[in-house]
Design an enzyme around this catalytic site. Structure first.
Site, PDB file in Angstrom:
ATOM      1  N   LYS A  52       0.330  -1.255   0.141  1.00 41.07           N
ATOM      2  CA  LYS A  52       0.302  -0.266   0.349  1.00 41.07           C
ATOM      3  C   LYS A  52       0.941   0.705  -0.481  1.00 41.07           C
ATOM      4  O   LYS A  52       0.645   2.122  -0.695  1.00 41.07           O
ATOM      5  CB  LYS A  52      -1.028  -0.021   1.307  1.00 41.07           C
ATOM      6  N   GLN A  96      -4.772  -1.307   9.655  1.00 44.88           N
ATOM      7  CA  GLN A  96      -5.253  -2.928   8.813  1.00 44.88           C
ATOM      8  C   GLN A  96      -5.409  -3.842  10.344  1.00 44.88           C
ATOM      9  O   GLN A  96      -5.374  -4.154  10.823  1.00 44.88           O
ATOM     10  CB  GLN A  96      -3.170  -3.290   8.435  1.00 44.88           C
ATOM     11  N   ASP A 119     -11.452   2.555   4.059  1.00 42.90           N
ATOM     12  CA  ASP A 119     -11.715   1.218   3.873  1.00 42.90           C
ATOM     13  C   ASP A 119     -12.735   1.176   4.111  1.00 42.90           C
ATOM     14  O   ASP A 119     -12.825   0.643   3.277  1.00 42.90           O
ATOM     15  CB  ASP A 119     -11.228   0.807   5.443  1.00 42.90           C
TER      16      ASP A 119
HETATM   17  N1  GUN Z   1      -6.887  -6.683   5.846  1.00 41.55           N
HETATM   18  C1  GUN Z   1      -7.426  -8.018   5.119  1.00 41.55           C
HETATM   19  N2  GUN Z   1      -8.164  -6.366   4.145  1.00 41.55           N
HETATM   20  C2  GUN Z   1      -7.969  -5.190   4.448  1.00 41.55           C
HETATM   21  C3  GUN Z   1      -8.245  -4.083   3.850  1.00 41.55           C
HETATM   22  O1  GUN Z   1      -8.957  -4.164   2.674  1.00 41.55           O
HETATM   23  N3  GUN Z   1      -8.582  -3.489   4.744  1.00 41.55           N
HETATM   24  C4  GUN Z   1      -7.981  -2.742   6.422  1.00 41.55           C
HETATM   25  N4  GUN Z   1      -7.721  -2.108   6.818  1.00 41.55           N
HETATM   26  N5  GUN Z   1      -7.375  -4.321   6.276  1.00 41.55           N
HETATM   27  C5  GUN Z   1      -7.583  -5.143   5.993  1.00 41.55           C
END
Ligand code: GUN
Length: 295
Positions: A52, A96, A119
């Site tokens: 990311k 996350q 998100d």
């Molecule tokens: N863990 C797995 N996929 C995601 C996501 O799209 N966002 C976040 N914050 N955690 C994740």
């Protein structure tokens, strides 16, 4: 059979986003900023967070990563989120998941300012999605990426039967609600199957569009798919493979070999839905910047 190439679409999208970031900078002298918080040392999460941050920089956004120890308290995490909510240089905040067991994930989600919740996990954003107010909300990145793929490949969705297998808050629930909306790339009749569904093949065999988000390698087999269906594979499962350097390889929730002989179009794993998720996160961050700056 048409291979829906998420890698290629995500590259196109990243180029478009890079140009938009340049326009933002020309208009305001500033660029969008995304802050990602990671708690603990889950190896898969570390890879996702690194990707990311790297992709953010590639398109000219500012990215920062806050790493916290696995024994961080919920209060410290929430205090940090409150500071980011009030920081004008931060347009997107992402915590996350999964979080360590002692931290209440929902309380953390509620602490994020919905206008920076790129998100799309905050109930205000999910609620707006359910109620069809998509212009004012953030759509969670994986469902949003799938919508973008269906749209860019001109897949006919209106009046089609979309079956979503999986009911997670991150994918299954927002995905099903999105496909239900009255939009060009949605407008489906929607069925959701899950772990307690009796006779899952009965439903999947009726799907014109089948979205598999179960988290079980190769769960969807050819006999479960209607000939000509469009199959979207959200799964990212590690399976052991001694022939690879890492000792494992990634496979989806769909048995690719078998199902590709039946489906009319399909996303591969890797290179399908996965690369779209990060691209949509950056799209959401750009959108947050544009809304905050009235662009
Ligand atoms: N863990 C797995 N996929 C995601 C996501 O799209 N966002 C976040 N914050 N955690 C994740």
């Amino acid at each position: 059979m048409l291979i829906i190439d998420g890698k290629k679409v995500s590259l196109d999208l990243k180029n478009e986003l890079k140009a938009s970031v340049e326009s933002c900078q020309a208009a305001t002298g500033r660029v969008p900023g995304l802050t990602v918080i990671i708690v603990g040392h889950d190896p898969a999460s570390q890879v996702y967070v690194r990707n990311k941050a790297k992709t953010c920089k590639e398109i000219g956004m500012i990215s920062s990563v806050i790493e916290m120890a696995a024994d961080t308290t919920e209060k410290h995490l929430i205090d940090t989120i409150h500071k980011l909510n009030n920081d004008p240089a931060v347009h997107g905040i992402l915590v996350q998941q999964p979080l360590p067991k002692l931290i209440d994930e929902f309380a953390v989600t509620l602490a994020i300012d919905p206008s920076k919740d790129v998100d799309g996990f905050h109930p205000e954003n999910l609620g707006r999605l359910v109620m069809g107010h998509l212009d004012k909300c953030f759509v969670s990145c994986t469902p949003y990426g799938i919508l973008e793929l269906l749209s860019r490949y001109n897949i006919e969705t209106r009046g089609k039967h979309c079956v979503v297998v999986g009911r997670s808050n991150i994918v299954g629930k927002p995905m099903a609600n999105l496909m239900l909306q009255k939009l060009d790339a949605t407008n489906c009749t929607v069925t959701i199957c899950h772990s307690a569904t009796k006779n899952i093949p009965f439903y999947t065999q009726q799907a014109d569009i089948l979205i598999a988000a179960i988290g079980k390698a190769g769960f969807i087999t050819a006999d479960m798919v209607k000939p000509g269906a469009v199959v979207i594979d959200v799964g990212i499962n590690r399976i052991e493979d001694a022939a690879t350097k890492s000792g494992y390889r990634l496979v989806g929730d769909v048995d690719y070999e078998g199902v590709s002989a039946v489906a009319s179009a399909m996303t591969p794993v890797p290179g399908g839905v996965g690369p779209m998720t990060i691209a949509m996160l950056l799209k959401n961050t750009l959108q947050s910047f544009q809304r905050i700056n009235g662009l």
